[in-house]
Motif scaffolding. Sequence first.
Motif, PDB file in Angstrom:
ATOM      1  N   GLU A 249      23.121 -47.493  10.557  1.00  0.00           N
ATOM      2  CA  GLU A 249      24.091 -47.856  11.544  1.00  0.00           C
ATOM      3  C   GLU A 249      23.401 -46.242  11.402  1.00  0.00           C
ATOM      4  OE1 GLU A 249      24.821 -47.601  14.756  1.00  0.00           O
ATOM      5  OE2 GLU A 249      25.504 -49.365  13.939  1.00  0.00           O
ATOM      6  N   GLY A 250      21.624 -46.587  12.841  1.00  0.00           N
ATOM      7  CA  GLY A 250      21.053 -45.385  13.601  1.00  0.00           C
ATOM      8  C   GLY A 250      21.893 -44.548  14.542  1.00  0.00           C
ATOM      9  N   ASP A 251      23.224 -44.930  15.132  1.00  0.00           N
ATOM     10  CA  ASP A 251      23.787 -44.566  16.333  1.00  0.00           C
ATOM     11  C   ASP A 251      24.847 -44.202  15.295  1.00  0.00           C
ATOM     12  OD1 ASP A 251      24.575 -44.021  18.990  1.00  0.00           O
ATOM     13  OD2 ASP A 251      26.099 -46.235  18.698  1.00  0.00           O
ATOM     14  N   ALA A 252      24.721 -43.151  14.809  1.00  0.00           N
ATOM     15  CA  ALA A 252      25.872 -42.624  14.195  1.00  0.00           C
ATOM     16  C   ALA A 252      25.797 -40.058  14.497  1.00  0.00           C
ATOM     17  CB  ALA A 252      25.679 -42.646  12.539  1.00  0.00           C
ATOM     18  N   SER A 253      24.372 -40.429  15.205  1.00  0.00           N
ATOM     19  CA  SER A 253      24.812 -38.490  15.113  1.00  0.00           C
ATOM     20  C   SER A 253      25.630 -37.982  15.757  1.00  0.00           C
ATOM     21  CB  SER A 253      23.665 -38.522  16.300  1.00  0.00           C
ATOM     22  OG  SER A 253      22.937 -37.482  16.231  1.00  0.00           O
ATOM     23  N   CYS A 254      26.292 -36.753  15.490  1.00  0.00           N
ATOM     24  CA  CYS A 254      27.121 -35.807  15.426  1.00  0.00           C
ATOM     25  C   CYS A 254      26.951 -34.372  15.101  1.00  0.00           C
ATOM     26  CB  CYS A 254      28.332 -36.735  14.614  1.00  0.00           C
ATOM     27  SG  CYS A 254      28.060 -35.946  13.013  1.00  0.00           S
ATOM     28  N   ILE A 255      28.181 -33.847  16.082  1.00  0.00           N
ATOM     29  CA  ILE A 255      28.103 -32.302  15.805  1.00  0.00           C
ATOM     30  C   ILE A 255      27.767 -31.963  13.995  1.00  0.00           C
ATOM     31  CG2 ILE A 255      28.980 -29.744  16.156  1.00  0.00           C
ATOM     32  CD1 ILE A 255      30.245 -31.823  18.447  1.00  0.00           C
ATOM     33  N   VAL A 256      26.788 -30.575  13.951  1.00  0.00           N
ATOM     34  CA  VAL A 256      26.176 -30.405  12.815  1.00  0.00           C
ATOM     35  C   VAL A 256      26.934 -29.836  12.680  1.00  0.00           C
ATOM     36  CG1 VAL A 256      24.579 -28.902  11.623  1.00  0.00           C
ATOM     37  CG2 VAL A 256      23.646 -30.103  13.816  1.00  0.00           C
ATOM     38  N   TYR A 278      13.212 -24.939  12.376  1.00  0.00           N
ATOM     39  CA  TYR A 278      14.229 -25.251  11.627  1.00  0.00           C
ATOM     40  C   TYR A 278      15.317 -25.714  13.373  1.00  0.00           C
ATOM     41  CZ  TYR A 278      14.104 -23.496   7.389  1.00  0.00           C
ATOM     42  OH  TYR A 278      13.550 -23.338   5.832  1.00  0.00           O
ATOM     43  N   VAL A 279      15.357 -27.132  13.815  1.00  0.00           N
ATOM     44  CA  VAL A 279      15.128 -27.819  15.051  1.00  0.00           C
ATOM     45  C   VAL A 279      16.494 -28.299  14.333  1.00  0.00           C
ATOM     46  CG1 VAL A 279      14.750 -28.664  17.315  1.00  0.00           C
ATOM     47  CG2 VAL A 279      13.015 -27.396  15.668  1.00  0.00           C
ATOM     48  N   VAL A 280      17.424 -27.926  16.141  1.00  0.00           N
ATOM     49  CA  VAL A 280      18.429 -28.485  15.842  1.00  0.00           C
ATOM     50  C   VAL A 280      18.234 -30.257  16.394  1.00  0.00           C
ATOM     51  CG1 VAL A 280      20.848 -28.691  17.422  1.00  0.00           C
ATOM     52  CG2 VAL A 280      20.870 -27.105  15.220  1.00  0.00           C
ATOM     53  N   GLU A 281      18.779 -31.652  16.461  1.00  0.00           N
ATOM     54  CA  GLU A 281      19.059 -32.239  17.704  1.00  0.00           C
ATOM     55  C   GLU A 281      20.251 -32.611  16.844  1.00  0.00           C
ATOM     56  OE1 GLU A 281      15.507 -35.733  18.755  1.00  0.00           O
ATOM     57  OE2 GLU A 281      15.878 -35.638  17.040  1.00  0.00           O
ATOM     58  N   GLN A 282      20.873 -33.327  18.256  1.00  0.00           N
ATOM     59  CA  GLN A 282      21.685 -34.277  18.604  1.00  0.00           C
ATOM     60  C   GLN A 282      21.708 -35.550  19.760  1.00  0.00           C
ATOM     61  OE1 GLN A 282      25.114 -32.487  18.414  1.00  0.00           O
ATOM     62  NE2 GLN A 282      26.542 -33.799  18.943  1.00  0.00           N
ATOM     63  N   GLU A 283      21.985 -36.929  19.017  1.00  0.00           N
ATOM     64  CA  GLU A 283      21.280 -37.869  20.382  1.00  0.00           C
ATOM     65  C   GLU A 283      22.980 -38.595  20.273  1.00  0.00           C
ATOM     66  OE1 GLU A 283      18.875 -40.690  18.686  1.00  0.00           O
ATOM     67  OE2 GLU A 283      17.192 -39.528  17.769  1.00  0.00           O
ATOM     68  N   LYS A 284      24.299 -38.694  19.880  1.00  0.00           N
ATOM     69  CA  LYS A 284      25.140 -39.358  20.393  1.00  0.00           C
ATOM     70  C   LYS A 284      27.000 -37.772  20.348  1.00  0.00           C
ATOM     71  CE  LYS A 284      28.719 -42.774  19.278  1.00  0.00           C
ATOM     72  NZ  LYS A 284      28.751 -43.386  17.478  1.00  0.00           N
ATOM     73  N   TYR A 285      27.278 -38.157  21.999  1.00  0.00           N
ATOM     74  CA  TYR A 285      28.631 -36.856  22.017  1.00  0.00           C
ATOM     75  C   TYR A 285      29.286 -37.650  21.800  1.00  0.00           C
ATOM     76  CZ  TYR A 285      23.621 -35.739  23.700  1.00  0.00           C
ATOM     77  OH  TYR A 285      21.748 -35.156  23.425  1.00  0.00           O
ATOM     78  N   ALA A 286      30.259 -38.021  21.457  1.00  0.00           N
ATOM     79  CA  ALA A 286      31.282 -38.600  21.124  1.00  0.00           C
ATOM     80  C   ALA A 286      32.392 -37.560  21.409  1.00  0.00           C
ATOM     81  CB  ALA A 286      31.572 -39.280  19.711  1.00  0.00           C
ATOM     82  N   ASN A 287      33.556 -37.693  22.391  1.00  0.00           N
ATOM     83  CA  ASN A 287      34.455 -36.785  22.450  1.00  0.00           C
ATOM     84  C   ASN A 287      33.291 -35.274  23.482  1.00  0.00           C
ATOM     85  OD1 ASN A 287      36.725 -38.925  22.082  1.00  0.00           O
ATOM     86  ND2 ASN A 287      36.071 -38.450  19.393  1.00  0.00           N
ATOM     87  N   SER A 288      32.802 -34.836  23.552  1.00  0.00           N
ATOM     88  CA  SER A 288      31.843 -34.121  23.559  1.00  0.00           C
ATOM     89  C   SER A 288      31.062 -34.145  24.961  1.00  0.00           C
ATOM     90  CB  SER A 288      31.420 -33.381  23.095  1.00  0.00           C
ATOM     91  OG  SER A 288      30.612 -32.417  22.728  1.00  0.00           O
ATOM     92  N   THR A 289      30.071 -32.969  25.241  1.00  0.00           N
ATOM     93  CA  THR A 289      28.891 -33.137  26.210  1.00  0.00           C
ATOM     94  C   THR A 289      27.354 -32.711  25.426  1.00  0.00           C
ATOM     95  OG1 THR A 289      29.538 -30.772  27.011  1.00  0.00           O
ATOM     96  CG2 THR A 289      30.892 -32.412  27.729  1.00  0.00           C
ATOM     97  N   PRO A 290      26.629 -33.143  26.656  1.00  0.00           N
ATOM     98  CA  PRO A 290      25.465 -32.511  25.328  1.00  0.00           C
ATOM     99  C   PRO A 290      25.905 -30.740  25.550  1.00  0.00           C
ATOM    100  CG  PRO A 290      25.065 -34.406  27.157  1.00  0.00           C
ATOM    101  CD  PRO A 290      26.035 -33.798  27.388  1.00  0.00           C
ATOM    102  N   MET A 291      25.901 -30.697  26.100  1.00  0.00           N
ATOM    103  CA  MET A 291      25.450 -28.740  26.737  1.00  0.00           C
ATOM    104  C   MET A 291      27.036 -28.146  25.524  1.00  0.00           C
ATOM    105  SD  MET A 291      23.322 -27.828  27.963  1.00  0.00           S
ATOM    106  CE  MET A 291      23.461 -26.259  28.019  1.00  0.00           C
ATOM    107  N   ASP A 292      27.489 -29.165  25.014  1.00  0.00           N
ATOM    108  CA  ASP A 292      29.355 -28.110  24.380  1.00  0.00           C
ATOM    109  C   ASP A 292      28.149 -28.642  22.916  1.00  0.00           C
ATOM    110  OD1 ASP A 292      30.841 -27.553  26.507  1.00  0.00           O
ATOM    111  OD2 ASP A 292      31.811 -29.396  26.727  1.00  0.00           O
ATOM    112  N   SER A 293      28.147 -29.924  22.817  1.00  0.00           N
ATOM    113  CA  SER A 293      27.303 -30.089  21.915  1.00  0.00           C
ATOM    114  C   SER A 293      26.669 -29.161  21.129  1.00  0.00           C
ATOM    115  CB  SER A 293      27.480 -31.805  21.795  1.00  0.00           C
ATOM    116  OG  SER A 293      27.756 -32.507  22.089  1.00  0.00           O
ATOM    117  N   ALA A 294      25.321 -28.505  21.863  1.00  0.00           N
ATOM    118  CA  ALA A 294      24.634 -27.503  21.547  1.00  0.00           C
ATOM    119  C   ALA A 294      24.723 -26.405  20.920  1.00  0.00           C
ATOM    120  CB  ALA A 294      23.405 -28.049  22.549  1.00  0.00           C
TER     121      ALA A 294
END
Length: 307
Positions: A249-256, A278-294
């Motif tokens: 499953e590719g659509d499974a990104s989450c907070i590190v 070392y570069v963080v990347e997140q593509e999905k934001y379940a129960n969060s927002t892009p900035m809160d996840s970052a």
Amino acid sequence: MNYNRRDFIRTAGAVSAGALILPQMGCGSGKSGAETAAEGAAATAETIAKPTLDKFGIQLYSVRDVIPADPKGTMKQLAGFGYKQFEGYEGPQGMFWGMSHTEFKAYMDEIGVNFISSHCNVTENFEEKCVQAAEIGMKHLIAPWIGPQKTMDDWKVVADKFNAWGETAKKAGIRFAYHNHGYTFEALEGQMPQDFLIENTDPAVVDFQMDIFWVVTPGADPIAYFEKYPGRWVSCHIKDREKDAPAGEGDASCIVGTGSIDYAKVLSAAKASGVKYYVVEQEKYANSTPMDSAKADAEYVSKLVFA
């Protein structure tokens, strides 16, 4: 951060050793041996738990839903989260978000960030992009997507293109790299395309960026690949994978730090292999927002201790 049993035993052992040795050091200090031992044990534990990375970055694609409306404000906020390096991508406003490359560099300096690299379309105006990137001190321009190929002969054509793009980048004073997705870790005609690309490109001009999520998703082992090809992986994407995600499953990104990838072990192997960025990347934001996840990603990575 979750510590495994080995981490606990190692820390506890070091603390016990401090308790055995340090009472002797308390003589003449005005403190009891027990007080000195406790202080020494705490200091030892703190040393062991010292975060491994002093600098880490974020792929700006992680905040793609918010950055177009306010590029400068978004990037300044990311810098405030602790990201000292940015990796860009080529969206509608270009790699430099409507600014010239020199204006963009000036803004990076203003907010205290090093713009280390960018994903870009390497098939259009690549020579010009290389020159601009080199002029502002960037390290890499990265091909983010090639797509699955039908035959290994097709992958041979891709490898030849990598070498050519690598030569173009080298002439401008920058490096070319390729960012993997899952399809290069799916066997074709009895071969693994990722292995073929690494083994058929010139290390003098071609680097690789490992997206760890996209190694794990098709079932490969990132540690094994770091160990198999030391010196070829110049950077990595720290992107976690949901614990309950089905295989493939590719659509499974989450907070590190909340997912299934043991980043303490994986990044230890990355460092041993020669990874520099070392570069963080997140593509999905379940129960969060892009900035809160970052922000949550930065908090985790800033405290991470390699195994």
